[in-house]
Enzyme design. Sequence first.
Site, mmCIF file in Angstrom:
data_model
loop_
_atom_site.group_PDB
_atom_site.id
_atom_site.type_symbol
_atom_site.label_atom_id
_atom_site.label_comp_id
_atom_site.label_asym_id
_atom_site.label_seq_id
_atom_site.Cartn_x
_atom_site.Cartn_y
_atom_site.Cartn_z
ATOM 1 N N HIS A 121 0.910 -1.123 -0.045
ATOM 2 C CA HIS A 121 -0.242 0.090 0.090
ATOM 3 C C HIS A 121 1.143 1.108 -0.149
ATOM 4 O O HIS A 121 1.961 0.995 0.770
ATOM 5 C CB HIS A 121 -0.874 0.075 1.386
ATOM 6 C CG HIS A 121 -2.082 0.948 1.379
ATOM 7 N ND1 HIS A 121 -1.789 2.391 1.631
ATOM 8 C CD2 HIS A 121 -3.200 1.124 1.288
ATOM 9 C CE1 HIS A 121 -2.955 2.969 1.839
ATOM 10 N NE2 HIS A 121 -3.914 1.997 1.449
ATOM 11 N N ASP A 198 2.930 -4.086 8.346
ATOM 12 C CA ASP A 198 1.531 -3.215 8.137
ATOM 13 C C ASP A 198 0.496 -4.286 8.571
ATOM 14 O O ASP A 198 0.255 -5.182 7.629
ATOM 15 C CB ASP A 198 1.728 -2.860 6.568
ATOM 16 C CG ASP A 198 0.456 -2.067 6.464
ATOM 17 O OD1 ASP A 198 -0.651 -2.107 7.167
ATOM 18 O OD2 ASP A 198 0.286 -1.581 5.169
ATOM 19 N N GLN A 201 -4.551 -4.818 7.324
ATOM 20 C CA GLN A 201 -5.766 -5.805 6.874
ATOM 21 C C GLN A 201 -5.702 -7.200 7.658
ATOM 22 O O GLN A 201 -6.398 -8.138 7.204
ATOM 23 C CB GLN A 201 -5.554 -6.232 5.380
ATOM 24 C CG GLN A 201 -5.662 -4.955 4.456
ATOM 25 C CD GLN A 201 -7.035 -4.357 4.569
ATOM 26 O OE1 GLN A 201 -8.023 -4.992 4.891
ATOM 27 N NE2 GLN A 201 -7.220 -3.194 3.912
ATOM 28 N N LYS A 224 -10.806 -0.004 10.503
ATOM 29 C CA LYS A 224 -11.114 -1.188 9.671
ATOM 30 C C LYS A 224 -11.391 -2.365 10.633
ATOM 31 O O LYS A 224 -11.597 -3.751 10.029
ATOM 32 C CB LYS A 224 -9.723 -1.738 8.907
ATOM 33 C CG LYS A 224 -9.423 -0.713 8.001
ATOM 34 C CD LYS A 224 -8.068 -0.965 7.145
ATOM 35 C CE LYS A 224 -7.385 0.117 6.130
ATOM 36 N NZ LYS A 224 -8.200 0.397 5.123
ATOM 37 N N CYS A 364 -4.684 2.182 -3.821
ATOM 38 C CA CYS A 364 -3.290 2.855 -3.151
ATOM 39 C C CYS A 364 -2.271 1.771 -3.461
ATOM 40 O O CYS A 364 -1.374 1.731 -2.525
ATOM 41 C CB CYS A 364 -3.375 3.028 -1.719
ATOM 42 S SG CYS A 364 -4.780 4.290 -1.261
HETATM 43 N N1 PLP Z 1 -1.856 -0.530 4.537
HETATM 44 C C1 PLP Z 1 -2.907 -1.296 4.012
HETATM 45 C C2 PLP Z 1 -2.465 -2.755 3.816
HETATM 46 C C3 PLP Z 1 -4.022 -0.794 3.886
HETATM 47 O O1 PLP Z 1 -5.145 -1.683 3.440
HETATM 48 C C4 PLP Z 1 -4.382 0.498 4.516
HETATM 49 C C5 PLP Z 1 -5.711 1.000 4.064
HETATM 50 O O2 PLP Z 1 -6.463 0.604 3.206
HETATM 51 C C6 PLP Z 1 -3.568 1.175 4.865
HETATM 52 C C7 PLP Z 1 -2.219 0.688 5.039
HETATM 53 C C8 PLP Z 1 -3.803 2.771 5.391
HETATM 54 O O3 PLP Z 1 -4.641 2.852 6.361
HETATM 55 P P1 PLP Z 1 -5.208 4.098 6.896
HETATM 56 O O4 PLP Z 1 -5.732 4.881 5.491
HETATM 57 O O5 PLP Z 1 -6.109 3.771 7.962
HETATM 58 O O6 PLP Z 1 -4.090 4.945 7.273
#
Ligand code: PLP
Length: 410
Positions: A121, A198, A201, A224, A364
Amino acid sequence: MNPIELRKDFPIFEEKINGHPLVYLDSAATSQKPRQVLDVLKRYYEHENSNVHRGVHTLGTRATESYEQAREKVATFIHAPSANQVVFTRGTTESLNMIAYGYARTRFQAGDEIVLPPSEHHSNLIPWQQVARATGASIKYLPLQPDGTIRLEDVEATVTEKTKLVTIAHVSNVLGTINPVKEIAEIAHRHGAIMVVDGAQSVPHMPIDVVELDCDFLAFSGHKMCGPTGIGVLYGKKELFEQMEPTYFGGEMIDVVELYESTWKEAPWKFEGGTPIIAGAIGLGAAVDYLSAIGLDAVAEHDAKLANLAMERLQAIDGIDVYGPQAGVHRGGLVTFNLRGVHPHDVATVLDTQGVAVRAGHHCAQPLMRILGVGSTARASFYLYNTEDDVEHLVEALQQAKEFFGHAIG
Ligand code: PLP
């Protein structure tokens, strides 16, 4: 675990979308919120609202207790050895940036290497680009298999004594791949590098034990996992939090302030400059209670079962391309696909007319889209309130979309 019963906890399912019951298949973007969380937020504002860590008055004490209790709950949820290893942030993005700014930028130099897959991401990719730009360190990408998985032998071949940091998403937000973070952490540590996970998910969907994974940092988002928006977590090992610099300076995070220099509190408070996200943290505590009562093993099994069912059903539809690990492979609760010849935004718009909410776009993850050879995809993601009927609604709506766009598919 009974999703039909659980749905009753979520007021949003009383909504009609374009005249249809809501089929919400976008929990990987943000999850819906149960009454148990909404009630706690209301109760906080009605009965406890006050700033934390400063007031000696009754409300200040109540708010501080609830805020710090939420930290304890989150620590227990991820099996952190101490609540002081849980920092409240705005979300995964902020948590990852805090590691980049407070740890990596002050330590890395030319010749150092940061290792990650190109499928990350943007939140777990751009901060490392910025670290590389600022410090002269370089980024090395792990090769991806055609289904988006990572081979441990490739990690072994890429991580060297030059590597200072290895990072990866525990579960890919695009492909649903579950990455072997424990094994990757072991390789990173053998070479003296730290391991950043990270968990955006994974933490909402499966039991997480940071000690067992042996990650050095873990980032995730409350929104989430049935919690409110605007709250997230950065977990870190004690000694790394001691070494890491705060990112935000100001009220709350200080010990002694002189005219020309100041000292900080200990972690986690040195990382929480300014009035923290009090209601958000308390709401996240309620979300953690809610998920724990259901059991994360059951949630993981349920989400993966629905994703596998969706995978099988979508693969059987002529004209649909499905990406990522194939049906039957252990995966997170999401499926990414395209209706050949039709832009996923158009697919999502037609699905929405049937009340079916899916995400469409690059998720993203533009570098990953390039590897897959597409500009964007549609994604259906599942959570504890989804049912097999939801999968059937998705399939029916896709069949309708296919008919609608038949000319484009040819
Ligand atoms: N990393 C992953 C794998 C994600 O799916 C997301 C959000 O979709 C993020 C990071 C970023 O999360 P946030 O927008 O809540 O900071």
